[in-house]
Design an enzyme around this catalytic site. Structure first.
Site, short mmCIF file in Angstrom:
data_model
loop_
_atom_site.label_atom_id
_atom_site.label_comp_id
_atom_site.label_asym_id
_atom_site.label_seq_id
_atom_site.Cartn_x
_atom_site.Cartn_y
_atom_site.Cartn_z
N GLU A 102 -10.55 26.08 40.25
CA GLU A 102 -9.91 26.78 39.14
C GLU A 102 -10.26 28.26 39.25
OE1 GLU A 102 -11.40 28.32 36.12
OE2 GLU A 102 -13.31 28.29 37.21
N HIS A 115 -10.90 27.74 32.72
CA HIS A 115 -11.21 28.70 31.66
C HIS A 115 -10.29 28.58 30.44
CE1 HIS A 115 -13.67 30.56 34.79
NE2 HIS A 115 -14.21 31.33 33.87
N SER A 159 -18.29 28.63 35.80
CA SER A 159 -17.73 29.86 36.34
C SER A 159 -18.64 30.43 37.43
CB SER A 159 -17.48 30.85 35.21
OG SER A 159 -16.66 31.91 35.62
#
Length: 300
Positions: A204, A273, A109
């Site tokens: 993503e 995620h 992330s």
């Protein structure tokens, strides 16, 4: 390209918090997990610090990373969590020390900023898909993620990833670069975004409305990120729900994007995620075969 040495049980793993703050209890399962796998752990001095939404001051968070990479006893570095803050330390990292002592850096992330920055400055391969606070519970780590992680770090093996479908084109090959779309968009114009020529870009995001996903992809397209890329592979866009009924879905955005670029575009990569996440090596070469629905790592 520099592939860090593999690790084995008994090695020392450094723990750092370059992004968001958290409660101390959230890290305990992750530390226990690593110890139960046979590793020793060393927690950075600033890991539990707090400065608003950040895990301490920028200089302290960066110093933990610099210390872990400069110490030859530390064989790998794991990040505690994402959030925000990684980009703030990019100008404080000792890239020469990282270049001289490469080791696996594992994060996810928000860690995208550091992993791409390090790759751009040193060519060091890192591994995206796991944070200790986000992915390790008292019951352990999700099996598919766990297998993917240790295959990569201990023996450099990457199983073929199925479920990829084509939006444009049938085949692509290039070095894997990518991670969280919003973080990548924020790196544009900073000097820390690696050259995407010949890259297979994987993207993503989480909790971004479709119009915001559209805005970020449009920014990257206008900046020329996709002009010389080998292809684009979309992973999971978890929680990216429309704010209004007429807005359409994130799938609509990705389909529309595929008509606006000239490179092959795929989706369905098990990375993001959501559940079933695989660990990906930033910097290694991979192929995507749309007819078989697979992504395969082809170089070490």
């Amino acid at each position: 390209m520099v592939v860090p040495p593999y690790i084995q049980p008994g090695d020392l793993i450094g723990i750092v918090s370059p992004s968001g703050s958290f409660e101390r209890e959230r890290l305990r399962p992750g530390l226990s997990y690593l110890r139960n796998r046979g590793f020793r752990v060393r927690v950075g001095s600033a890991v539990y610090d707090r400065d608003r939404y950040l895990a301490g001051q920028d200089l302290d968070r960066a110093n933990d990373l610099n210390v872990m990479f400069a110490n030859p006893e530390v064989r790998a570095v794991f990040v505690t969590r994402g959030g925000f803050g990684a980009a703030r330390v990019l100008g404080l990292l000792d890239y020469e020390a990282i270049r001289k002592c490469p080791k696996p850096l594992v994060g996810f992330s928000d860690t995208t900023a550091i992993q791409l920055g390090i790759y751009g400055r040193t060519g060091m391969v890192s591994y995206t898909g796991v944070t200790l606070c986000g992915d390790v519970a008292a019951s352990g780590m999700p099996e598919v993620t766990e297998t993917s992680l240790w295959n990569a770090l201990v023996c450099g093996r990457f199983d073929e990833m199925a479920g990829v479908d084509t939006l444009r084109g049938r085949f692509a090959e290039g070095k894997l670069l990518g991670g969280c779309l919003s973080v990548i968009a924020s790196l544009m114009g900073t000097g820390y975004m690696p050259d995407t020529s010949g890259a297979l870009l994987f993207l993503e995001d989480v909790n971004e409305a479709p119009y915001r996903v559209d805005r970020m992809l449009t920014q990257l397209r206008m900046a020329g990120v996709f002009d010389r890329a080998a292809g684009v592979v979309f992973g999971q866009f978890e929680g990216c729900e429309p704010e209004r009924d007429e807005e359409g879905t994130v799938d609509d955005v990705l389909r529309d994007f595929s008509t606006s670029v000239s490179v092959p575009v795929f989706w369905g990569l098990p990375y993001g995620h959501g559940e079933g996440r695989r660990v990906l090596p930033i910097g290694l070469r991979a192929t995507v075969d749309g007819s078989r629905g697979t992504l395969t790592i082809v170089s070490q």
